[in-house]
Design a protein around this motif. Structure first.
Motif, short mmCIF file in Angstrom:
data_model
loop_
_atom_site.label_atom_id
_atom_site.label_comp_id
_atom_site.label_asym_id
_atom_site.label_seq_id
_atom_site.Cartn_x
_atom_site.Cartn_y
_atom_site.Cartn_z
N LEU A 1 -134.16 -5.31 -54.06
CA LEU A 1 -133.52 -5.94 -52.86
C LEU A 1 -134.22 -8.13 -53.18
O LEU A 1 -133.57 -8.83 -52.05
N SER A 2 -134.70 -8.47 -54.38
CA SER A 2 -134.34 -9.88 -53.83
C SER A 2 -133.20 -10.69 -55.24
O SER A 2 -133.35 -11.83 -55.18
N LEU A 3 -133.04 -9.93 -55.97
CA LEU A 3 -131.80 -10.23 -56.72
C LEU A 3 -129.90 -9.11 -56.60
O LEU A 3 -129.98 -10.16 -55.86
N PRO A 4 -130.01 -8.22 -56.76
CA PRO A 4 -129.00 -7.97 -55.85
C PRO A 4 -128.19 -8.13 -54.59
O PRO A 4 -126.92 -8.60 -54.83
N VAL A 5 -129.15 -7.32 -53.80
CA VAL A 5 -129.04 -7.47 -52.59
C VAL A 5 -128.81 -8.71 -51.74
O VAL A 5 -128.25 -9.06 -50.86
#
Length: 176
Positions: free
Chosen positions: A31-35
């Motif tokens: 949730l915190s990097l790719p999304v």
């Protein structure tokens, strides 16, 4: 990101969720990097398109953020993400403030020690030197050959991987 594991009642609720520590970590990481990157870029391009439509300027195109110059920015983001993820699980209160302070402190100390060390090793004429970068003298520049300088791009990736691993290791230590 992982602040709910900090302390108190929130930590008890988060730790008793019926999921493994790896699953909890991967959800936070995804949730915190790719999304986040995909959503941020989508909103950025939507805002850019809306501005171009509102201005009505013919011949204007959307900003291209996928250029070779974006590579170092992405590497810096990976390191900052790893640091933020590690800080959110390591500290129990004021995670953002403490992590940012630690990051600035380490970066400043590294810069000062690097410059002073190079002045002691090379010459008093060293004017500027970023860590792992070129050394600028009063009238010359000392740089790594291009083939060796490319290996320095691995440094932020390795640092981000180590910070992610440290965050996961700290998460696995958490118990009620």
């Amino acid at each position: 990101m992982l602040a709910q594991f900090g302390a108190g009642q929130r930590a008890a609720l988060a730790l008793t969720l019926p999921a493994s520590q790896l699953e909890k970590y991967l959800v936070a990481w995804l949730l915190s990097l790719p999304v986040f990157l995909v959503v941020y870029l989508a909103v950025f391009y939507l805002a850019d398109w809306l501005v171009l439509q509102a201005m009505g300027l013919p011949g204007q195109t959307l900003v291209n953020v996928f250029t070779p110059d974006a590579g170092p920015v992405l590497l810096i983001f990976l390191v900052l993400h790893g640091l933020a993820l590690w800080g959110s699980i390591f500290y129990t209160r004021l995670q953002f403030v403490k992590t940012a302070f630690l990051g600035f402190l380490v970066a400043g100390a590294l810069g000062i020690l690097n410059l002073q060390g190079l002045k002691a090793l090379l010459s008093k004429d060293v004017r500027a030197a970023l860590p792992w970068g070129d050394v600028h003298f009063n009238n010359a520049t000392l740089a790594l050959p291009e083939t060796q300088a490319q290996w320095l791009l691995l440094l932020p990736v390795v640092l981000a991987l180590l910070l992610w691993a440290a965050a996961y290791a700290r998460l696995t230590e958490k118990q009620i």
